[in-house]
Design a protein around this motif. Structure first.
Motif, PDB file in Angstrom:
ATOM      1  N   ARG A  95       0.836  -1.202   0.000  1.00 45.52           N
ATOM      2  CA  ARG A  95       0.000   0.000   0.000  1.00 45.52           C
ATOM      3  C   ARG A  95       0.871   1.252   0.000  1.00 45.52           C
ATOM      4  N   TRP A  96       1.907   1.242   0.833  1.00 49.34           N
ATOM      5  CA  TRP A  96       2.717   2.438   1.019  1.00 49.34           C
ATOM      6  C   TRP A  96       3.341   2.929  -0.285  1.00 49.34           C
ATOM      7  N   PHE A  97       3.775   1.994  -1.116  1.00 50.09           N
ATOM      8  CA  PHE A  97       4.442   2.381  -2.359  1.00 50.09           C
ATOM      9  C   PHE A  97       3.554   2.198  -3.588  1.00 50.09           C
ATOM     10  N   ASN A  98       2.290   1.785  -3.366  1.00 50.22           N
ATOM     11  CA  ASN A  98       1.362   1.553  -4.471  1.00 50.22           C
ATOM     12  C   ASN A  98       2.034   0.697  -5.539  1.00 50.22           C
ATOM     13  N   ALA A  99       2.492  -0.463  -5.116  1.00 51.25           N
ATOM     14  CA  ALA A  99       3.309  -1.305  -5.987  1.00 51.25           C
ATOM     15  C   ALA A  99       3.152  -2.768  -5.609  1.00 51.25           C
ATOM     16  N   VAL A 100       3.628  -3.627  -6.508  1.00 53.85           N
ATOM     17  CA  VAL A 100       3.720  -5.052  -6.219  1.00 53.85           C
ATOM     18  C   VAL A 100       5.120  -5.523  -6.586  1.00 53.85           C
ATOM     19  N   ALA A 101       5.570  -6.540  -5.889  1.00 58.22           N
ATOM     20  CA  ALA A 101       6.787  -7.249  -6.267  1.00 58.22           C
ATOM     21  C   ALA A 101       6.355  -8.563  -6.896  1.00 58.22           C
ATOM     22  N   CYS A 102       7.069  -8.984  -7.912  1.00 61.81           N
ATOM     23  CA  CYS A 102       6.673 -10.209  -8.602  1.00 61.81           C
ATOM     24  C   CYS A 102       7.886 -10.900  -9.187  1.00 61.81           C
ATOM     25  N   ARG A 103       7.659 -12.145  -9.571  1.00 58.85           N
ATOM     26  CA  ARG A 103       8.653 -12.911 -10.324  1.00 58.85           C
ATOM     27  C   ARG A 103       8.121 -13.100 -11.726  1.00 58.85           C
ATOM     28  N   ALA A 104       8.979 -12.838 -12.689  1.00 59.07           N
ATOM     29  CA  ALA A 104       8.553 -12.938 -14.080  1.00 59.07           C
ATOM     30  C   ALA A 104       9.754 -13.248 -14.960  1.00 59.07           C
ATOM     31  N   THR A 105       9.475 -13.795 -16.115  1.00 62.22           N
ATOM     32  CA  THR A 105      10.517 -13.978 -17.120  1.00 62.22           C
ATOM     33  C   THR A 105      10.751 -12.635 -17.800  1.00 62.22           C
ATOM     34  N   PRO A 106      11.869 -12.451 -18.475  1.00 63.17           N
ATOM     35  CA  PRO A 106      12.087 -11.189 -19.199  1.00 63.17           C
ATOM     36  C   PRO A 106      10.979 -10.891 -20.199  1.00 63.17           C
ATOM     37  N   ALA A 107      10.454 -11.917 -20.854  1.00 64.03           N
ATOM     38  CA  ALA A 107       9.374 -11.698 -21.828  1.00 64.03           C
ATOM     39  C   ALA A 107       8.107 -11.213 -21.125  1.00 64.03           C
ATOM     40  N   GLN A 108       7.790 -11.804 -19.966  1.00 66.31           N
ATOM     41  CA  GLN A 108       6.617 -11.357 -19.213  1.00 66.31           C
ATOM     42  C   GLN A 108       6.789  -9.930 -18.722  1.00 66.31           C
ATOM     43  N   ALA A 109       7.989  -9.613 -18.240  1.00 64.97           N
ATOM     44  CA  ALA A 109       8.245  -8.273 -17.720  1.00 64.97           C
ATOM     45  C   ALA A 109       8.118  -7.220 -18.812  1.00 64.97           C
ATOM     46  N   ALA A 110       8.517  -7.570 -20.025  1.00 63.80           N
ATOM     47  CA  ALA A 110       8.425  -6.613 -21.133  1.00 63.80           C
ATOM     48  C   ALA A 110       6.984  -6.235 -21.420  1.00 63.80           C
ATOM     49  N   LEU A 111       6.048  -7.116 -21.139  1.00 56.80           N
ATOM     50  CA  LEU A 111       4.639  -6.844 -21.414  1.00 56.80           C
ATOM     51  C   LEU A 111       3.951  -6.081 -20.285  1.00 56.80           C
ATOM     52  N   LEU A 112       4.576  -6.016 -19.096  1.00 57.12           N
ATOM     53  CA  LEU A 112       3.922  -5.381 -17.958  1.00 57.12           C
ATOM     54  C   LEU A 112       3.696  -3.891 -18.173  1.00 57.12           C
ATOM     55  N   GLN A 113       4.623  -3.232 -18.866  1.00 65.32           N
ATOM     56  CA  GLN A 113       4.508  -1.797 -19.043  1.00 65.32           C
ATOM     57  C   GLN A 113       3.256  -1.405 -19.825  1.00 65.32           C
ATOM     58  N   ALA A 114       2.748  -2.345 -20.617  1.00 61.92           N
ATOM     59  CA  ALA A 114       1.558  -2.059 -21.422  1.00 61.92           C
ATOM     60  C   ALA A 114       0.255  -2.251 -20.656  1.00 61.92           C
ATOM     61  N   ILE A 115       0.320  -2.793 -19.450  1.00 58.88           N
ATOM     62  CA  ILE A 115      -0.889  -3.015 -18.666  1.00 58.88           C
ATOM     63  C   ILE A 115      -1.420  -1.677 -18.174  1.00 58.88           C
ATOM     64  N   PRO A 116      -2.707  -1.411 -18.307  1.00 63.63           N
ATOM     65  CA  PRO A 116      -3.281  -0.141 -17.831  1.00 63.63           C
ATOM     66  C   PRO A 116      -3.002   0.065 -16.340  1.00 63.63           C
ATOM     67  N   GLY A 117      -2.576   1.264 -16.005  1.00 60.15           N
ATOM     68  CA  GLY A 117      -2.309   1.599 -14.614  1.00 60.15           C
ATOM     69  C   GLY A 117      -0.879   1.404 -14.182  1.00 60.15           C
ATOM     70  N   VAL A 118      -0.041   0.729 -14.972  1.00 60.84           N
ATOM     71  CA  VAL A 118       1.356   0.502 -14.601  1.00 60.84           C
ATOM     72  C   VAL A 118       2.174   1.745 -14.926  1.00 60.84           C
ATOM     73  N   LEU A 119       2.846   2.291 -13.922  1.00 56.23           N
ATOM     74  CA  LEU A 119       3.679   3.470 -14.107  1.00 56.23           C
ATOM     75  C   LEU A 119       5.080   3.099 -14.570  1.00 56.23           C
ATOM     76  N   ARG A 120       5.701   2.130 -13.884  1.00 58.64           N
ATOM     77  CA  ARG A 120       7.044   1.697 -14.290  1.00 58.64           C
ATOM     78  C   ARG A 120       7.300   0.292 -13.779  1.00 58.64           C
ATOM     79  N   VAL A 121       8.233  -0.366 -14.436  1.00 62.15           N
ATOM     80  CA  VAL A 121       8.648  -1.726 -14.096  1.00 62.15           C
ATOM     81  C   VAL A 121      10.160  -1.709 -13.927  1.00 62.15           C
ATOM     82  N   GLU A 122      10.627  -2.139 -12.756  1.00 65.94           N
ATOM     83  CA  GLU A 122      12.054  -2.129 -12.469  1.00 65.94           C
ATOM     84  C   GLU A 122      12.529  -3.536 -12.138  1.00 65.94           C
TER      85      GLU A 122
END
Length: 603
Positions: A95-122
């Motif tokens: 809640r504090w950082f309005n974020a989630v931590a996750c495990r993903a493959t590089p291909a999955q991570a590349a698609l996260l930025q296109a999800i509505p509401g996602v500000l950045r993926v690090e």
């Protein structure tokens, strides 16, 4: 309490993604850890009374804080669900950082930025270390420990580790942390349920809640034991006296309530620990913690020294947020003073974290392994100091241990007593009050901080402070500035015995003095992994009383307050220091402290 834990730690059963209690998520081959930040939060109504416990609401009201703020609002469920559907595993929702931590493959991570509401993926880099060896103890098998005999020297050390922070005065004032809630973040608390040192604490049900944020379960008693050692310096007691009277306290807050959180693991991926620390601090905030003790320090296993600026690491940012919400965060400075890292770790580098270094009980001066300041951006750290060698609890016994992991809970216990005396103080008022109470204040250096905090500063807060009497003079010469002790301050008074000693601490059991000091140069493991002090054949010399000889401290600082040099000297003559005047050009300031008086000289 279990419901609160599940909703905060995992994505939550409301999304169907929570793991069974005690289960560990095994990452799929080829996945890495990512941090996904969202753009906004839900505008749905939020009921703080339904989210925060009464203790948490009361803490905010006492400090005149709002009932909630934007960081307390839940993360939008549709954002979390969209990420969860696209990655391998969601491991944390913050809640504090309005974020989630996750495990993903590089291909999955590349698609996260296109999800509505996602500000950045690090992407978070990860390192692995070898699994630590582990041997089962009787405590782990559920058998009550049978502590061995405690030597007279160890009883003496136990007495002095609290007396150093005015323990007798606190007891005389009836202050033991009662009414305060302290959260302890650590490796684990193995052996604590069966240890006699904690039977009073457990019988009175003052361990309010527990949670393992690495295995997502409530049991924190069957993993590491470092937390048991830390708890000894907060709420542990020595064996009971005749008639079952409680034994002397090893820490200063035996009357407080506790939240126990496992956030650290001795193996596997290290960034999971920072996620666990963040989950734990949000949990502790929700359950009404007043103080957080974090006897952990993260350094070279994931960071470079230039990154210790209090703004980069996840936990330093989380700690600063906790302070904004009215929690006092106390952290060990670190045990890297005698190795290549040298400086403090994180979260001790955070601006609003009370970083505690260690002093040697025999001298009252900086102990070699205690990490030094400043931060990477040259802010002064550590803030305070306490004993770095203590007698404390292990899963099956009492042992002498070394490390700033034990300095921090001693100061956290003092903070609880100070806050118990005046519950109207804010967290930052306690923070600043502890700094101003320290025996060196306003003098500061990167080894001792402001020194050991003292209770007398809080004992009579309405009494106007008396100006300290000058104890030395600056005497400029053609090329030097000399520091000369005044005659009246150069007298060494004889020790005078009190009319009556503190009997609860003064009576020592008949036991042989067989402890030995750790060999010179013996390395102290990193914070969170301290080991018992090595023993030998030579007996330890009797420890001096907490009133140590008067040392002279001096430093040279530039116009920004950054120290160029500092030193502590034993005073054997009245002419103590001579500083070349060429070093004082350009606005540099010479600052000296001796016997409670701090003076400055500049040209």
């Amino acid at each position: 309490m279990k419901l609160l834990v599940c909703l905060l730690w995992g994505v939550g059963s409301w999304l169907g993604l929570a793991q069974p209690a005690g289960a560990q998520v095994l990452p799929r081959e080829g996945t890495s850890r990512y941090w996904v930040t969202f753009r906004d939060k839900s505008s749905a109504p939020f009921d703080p009374a339904g989210y925060f416990t009464p203790a948490a609401q009361a803490r905010r009201q006492r400090q005149h804080l709002p009932a909630f703020e934007g960081t307390d609002l839940p993360v939008r469920a549709e954002y979390v669900a969209a990420v969860a559907a696209a990655v391998d595993t969601v491991t944390l929702v913050s809640r504090w950082f309005n974020a989630v931590a996750c495990r993903a493959t590089p291909a999955q991570a590349a698609l996260l930025q296109a999800i509505p509401g996602v500000l950045r993926v690090e992407a978070w880099p990860a390192r692995r270390v070898e699994v630590a060896s582990h041997e089962k103890s009787s405590a782990e098998e559920g058998v009550a420990p049978e502590p061995g005999s405690i030597s007279a020297n160890d009883y003496l050390l136990a007495r002095r580790q609290t007396a150093h922070l005015d323990g007798p005065a606190l007891r005389a004032a009836g202050l033991d942390g009662r009414g305060l809630r302290i959260a302890v973040f650590d490796v684990g608390f193995r052996g604590m349920p069966t240890h006699p040192a904690f039977q009073e604490l457990l019988a009175s049900k003052r361990v309010v809640a527990t949670h393992d944020f690495l295995r997502n379960r409530d049991d924190v008693y069957h993993t590491g034991s470092h937390g048991t050692e830390v708890m000894g310096c907060l709420a542990g007691r020595l064996p009971a006296g005749p008639g079952g009277t409680p034994g002397p306290a090893l820490g200063l807050a035996p009357g407080a309530e506790y939240l126990l959180a496992r956030t650290e693991q001795l193996h596997r991926e290290r960034y999971a620990e920072e996620e666990a620390w963040l989950a734990a601090v949000e949990w502790a905030d929700r359950l009404g913690a007043d103080i957080i003790n974090s006897s952990l320090a993260y350094t070279e296993q994931r960071y470079f020294p230039e990154q210790m600026n209090g703004r980069l690491s996840l936990i330093s940012r989380a700690a600063n947020l906790a302070a904004r919400k009215g929690l006092l965060v106390v952290s060990a400075a670190g045990n890297d003073g005698d190795n290549d890292w040298v400086r403090i770790g994180t979260p001790a580098d955070a601006d609003s974290v009370l970083a505690v270094g260690g002093v040697d009980p025999e001298t009252g001066l900086h102990v070699d392994f205690s990490s030094y300041g400043p931060t990477a951006d040259r802010r002064p750290k550590p803030n305070l100091a306490a004993f770095g060698v203590v007698l404390t609890t292990t899963p099956t016994d009492y042992e002498r241990l070394e490390g700033t992991s034990f300095s921090a809970p001693l100061v956290a216990g003092l903070a609880a007593c100070v806050w118990q005396k005046n519950r109207s103080l804010t967290a930052m008022q306690v923070f600043q009050g502890l700094e101003k109470s320290a025996e060196l204040y306003p003098y500061f250096d990167y080894a001792h901080g402001f020194g050991r905090p003292r209770f007398r500063h809080f004992a009579a807060p309405t009494k106007p402070a008396e100006n300290p009497v000058p104890t030395f003079d600056f005497v400029p010469h053609d090329s030097l500035v000399a520091v000369v002790i005044r005659s009246e301050a150069a007298i060494r008074p004889a020790e005078i015995l009190p009319l009556m000693a503190d009997q609860s601490e003064a009576v020592l059991p008949p036991a042989p003095v067989s402890d030995a000091k750790a060999p010179a140069g013996a390395p102290v493991p990193p914070v969170g992994r301290e080991q018992p002090s090595p023993t030998g054949n030579a007996p330890l010399a009797p420890l001096p009383e907490p009133n140590y000889p008067a040392y002279l401290y001096w430093n040279l600082a530039d116009r920004r307050g950054v120290l160029r040099r500092y030193e502590t000297r034993a005073v054997t003559q009245r002419l103590v220091v001579q500083v070349p005047r060429r070093l004082l050009r350009g606005g540099d300031v010479l600052r000296v402290h001796f016997k409670g008086y701090t003076g400055t000289y500049s040209e």
